[in-house]
Enzyme design. Structure first.
Site, short mmCIF file in Angstrom:
data_model
loop_
_atom_site.label_atom_id
_atom_site.label_comp_id
_atom_site.label_asym_id
_atom_site.label_seq_id
_atom_site.Cartn_x
_atom_site.Cartn_y
_atom_site.Cartn_z
N HIS A 42 8.30 -14.32 -2.28
CA HIS A 42 8.21 -12.86 -2.11
C HIS A 42 6.87 -12.42 -1.53
O HIS A 42 6.81 -11.48 -0.75
CB HIS A 42 8.50 -12.14 -3.43
CG HIS A 42 7.51 -12.41 -4.52
ND1 HIS A 42 7.42 -13.63 -5.15
CD2 HIS A 42 6.55 -11.63 -5.09
CE1 HIS A 42 6.47 -13.59 -6.06
NE2 HIS A 42 5.92 -12.38 -6.03
N ASP A 43 5.78 -13.10 -1.90
CA ASP A 43 4.45 -12.65 -1.44
C ASP A 43 3.86 -13.57 -0.37
O ASP A 43 2.65 -13.57 -0.16
CB ASP A 43 3.49 -12.58 -2.64
CG ASP A 43 3.52 -11.22 -3.31
OD1 ASP A 43 3.97 -10.24 -2.67
OD2 ASP A 43 3.10 -11.13 -4.47
N LYS A 57 1.12 -12.61 2.14
CA LYS A 57 -0.30 -12.42 1.77
C LYS A 57 -1.19 -13.41 2.49
O LYS A 57 -2.40 -13.24 2.56
CB LYS A 57 -0.47 -12.56 0.25
CG LYS A 57 -0.01 -11.32 -0.50
CD LYS A 57 -0.35 -11.45 -1.97
CE LYS A 57 0.04 -10.19 -2.73
NZ LYS A 57 -0.11 -10.39 -4.18
N HIS A 81 1.73 -7.04 3.73
CA HIS A 81 2.17 -8.41 3.39
C HIS A 81 3.69 -8.50 3.34
O HIS A 81 4.26 -9.56 3.54
CB HIS A 81 1.54 -8.89 2.07
CG HIS A 81 2.15 -8.35 0.83
ND1 HIS A 81 1.84 -7.12 0.29
CD2 HIS A 81 3.09 -8.87 -0.01
CE1 HIS A 81 2.54 -6.93 -0.82
NE2 HIS A 81 3.32 -7.98 -1.03
N HIS A 137 10.53 -6.21 -1.78
CA HIS A 137 10.24 -6.29 -3.22
C HIS A 137 9.31 -5.18 -3.72
O HIS A 137 9.12 -5.03 -4.92
CB HIS A 137 9.70 -7.67 -3.61
CG HIS A 137 8.35 -8.02 -3.08
ND1 HIS A 137 8.14 -8.40 -1.78
CD2 HIS A 137 7.13 -8.04 -3.68
CE1 HIS A 137 6.86 -8.67 -1.60
NE2 HIS A 137 6.22 -8.44 -2.73
N HIS A 138 8.73 -4.37 -2.80
CA HIS A 138 7.93 -3.22 -3.24
C HIS A 138 8.63 -1.89 -2.97
O HIS A 138 8.03 -0.84 -3.12
CB HIS A 138 6.56 -3.24 -2.57
CG HIS A 138 5.66 -4.33 -3.09
ND1 HIS A 138 5.13 -4.31 -4.36
CD2 HIS A 138 5.24 -5.49 -2.52
CE1 HIS A 138 4.40 -5.42 -4.55
NE2 HIS A 138 4.46 -6.15 -3.44
N ASP A 180 8.92 -9.16 -10.89
CA ASP A 180 7.51 -9.27 -10.46
C ASP A 180 6.63 -8.38 -11.34
O ASP A 180 5.55 -8.79 -11.78
CB ASP A 180 7.40 -8.85 -8.98
CG ASP A 180 6.15 -9.42 -8.31
OD1 ASP A 180 5.62 -10.43 -8.81
OD2 ASP A 180 5.73 -8.85 -7.29
FE LIG Z 1 4.13 -8.30 -3.12
FE LIG Z 2 4.19 -11.77 -7.22
#
Ligand SMILES: [Fe+2]
Ligand SMILES: [Fe+2]
Length: 351
Positions: free
Chosen positions: A206-207, A210, A235, A261-262, A290
């Site tokens: 998911h991240d 980054k 990201h 996811h955000h 998360d």
């Molecule tokens: Fe994230």
């Molecule tokens: Fe995370």
């Protein structure tokens, strides 16, 4: 089924002379013979043990021929049924052959005809069992290989994702937990097994975006300016770009998760401001797990929140941040999350 060294032959015959002669000829060929005189006894024997072939007098078999052939086939589909019949009963033999009997020998009995027919039947059964065993072996080997490939793929992904994110405070454990929490929630929501397996891996990425965020922003302990926060928010899009373009369903899901996811249920999230069911379900799942993982673990600037506090903080987000249906399901399976956190993924390197 294991086959003894000596093929076992069940003889269904009520004429003493024929029984005696068949037994003698077949035992001379190395077969083990079991003699019965009616269909009921034959059925009992078939239930108890494996036979390579069954020699049945047509007069007995004809009375309950359907039952005998059906019973024999039900107990062991590979058993060869050989009918013993006078030549004038040819049409009756044909009827039982059509029902699945293997062959016939004529009365008066001829030693060569009997022993050759039985030998062929025994050989046919041996080949059938061999081929079934080989098929089973190949099937097990393929399943074992698929399992090894799956394990290799999972371990490789976990390590690469961790490598991509280890500048951040995210640990390999966090990544594994997110995968396992997401799979637990997806399963509770009724997803099929393949999709559950997919999200277990996809959620770990998911991240991944980054990796494209500069240290000065990603690692800043102080509050970010709104411009810096805008950079950090990118990201999601970077992750989606890294994962886009694959035809592998698991990676397509990973791309959706990275991008969404955000997002928030009420449309106030980023990066696209999607709302409610516009947000892919996978993204709505990861949004919940998360936050749960972030709150239930310590950060450099705060200790971990106790479990009840985590739930209370998150409950405020039901209907705003989180999909209410998935959030309610999360509350139902939260004890499994605690188990994963305490038992399955204790702190350390991902394994
Ligand atoms: Fe994230
Ligand atoms: Fe995370």
């Amino acid at each position: 089924m294991t086959e003894s060294q000596r093929p076992r032959i069940l003889i269904v015959e009520n004429e003493p002379q024929a029984s005696e002669i068949l037994t003698r000829w077949l035992e001379a060929e190395g077969h083990e013979c079991v003699l019965v005189s009616d269909v009921d006894e034959a059925c009992q024997q078939l239930e108890q043990d494996g036979f390579s072939a069954l020699l049945a007098d047509i007069v007995i078999a004809e009375k309950s021929g359907i039952e005998l052939v059906a019973k024999a086939k039900e107990h062991d589909p590979d058993v060869a049924i050989i009918l013993v019949a006078p030549s004038e009963d040819h049409h009756k033999v044909i009827k039982l052959l059509k029902m699945g009997a293997y062959g016939s020998v004529m009365k008066p009995l001829d030693q060569d005809e009997v022993t050759i027919t039985v030998a062929h039947a025994v050989e046919r059964r041996r080949l059938l069992l061999d081929s079934r065993q080989t098929q089973q072996h190949v099937k097990e080997e393929i399943q074992a290989r698929i399992a090894r490939m799956g394990e290799r793929e999972e371990h490789t992904i976990l390590r690469l994702v961790w490598a991509a994110e280890c500048r951040d405070e995210a640990t390999g454990d966090h990544i594994r937990r997110i995968g396992l929490y997401s799979a637990t929630l997806a399963e509770a929501l009724g997803w099929d097994q393949q999709q559950v397996d997919d999200i277990r891996l996809a959620a770990t990425m998911h991240d991944i975006g980054k990796i494209g965020i500069a240290d000065g922003i990603l690692l800043r302990a102080e509050r970010l300016t709104s411009e810096e926060f805008a950079v950090l928010r990118r990201h999601t899009e970077m992750g989606a770009r890294i994962l886009a373009g694959s035809e592998v369903p698991m990676l397509q899901m990973a791309r959706d998760i990275a991008l969404c996811h955000h997002e928030r249920w009420d449309g106030s999230g980023y990066s696209q401001g999607l709302a409610a069911e516009e947000i892919p379900e996978s993204g709505r799942i990861v949004a919940i797990v998360d936050v749960y993982d972030a709150l239930s673990h310590p950060r450099v600037y705060r200790p971990a929140h106790p479990e009840e506090e985590v739930t209370a903080i998150m409950a405020d987000g039901r209907d705003k941040h989180f999909d209410p249906r998935i959030f309610d399901c999360f509350l139902e399976v939260k004890s499994k999350f605690q188990h994963i956190r305490k038992e399955v993924v204790p702190e350390g390197v991902p394994s």
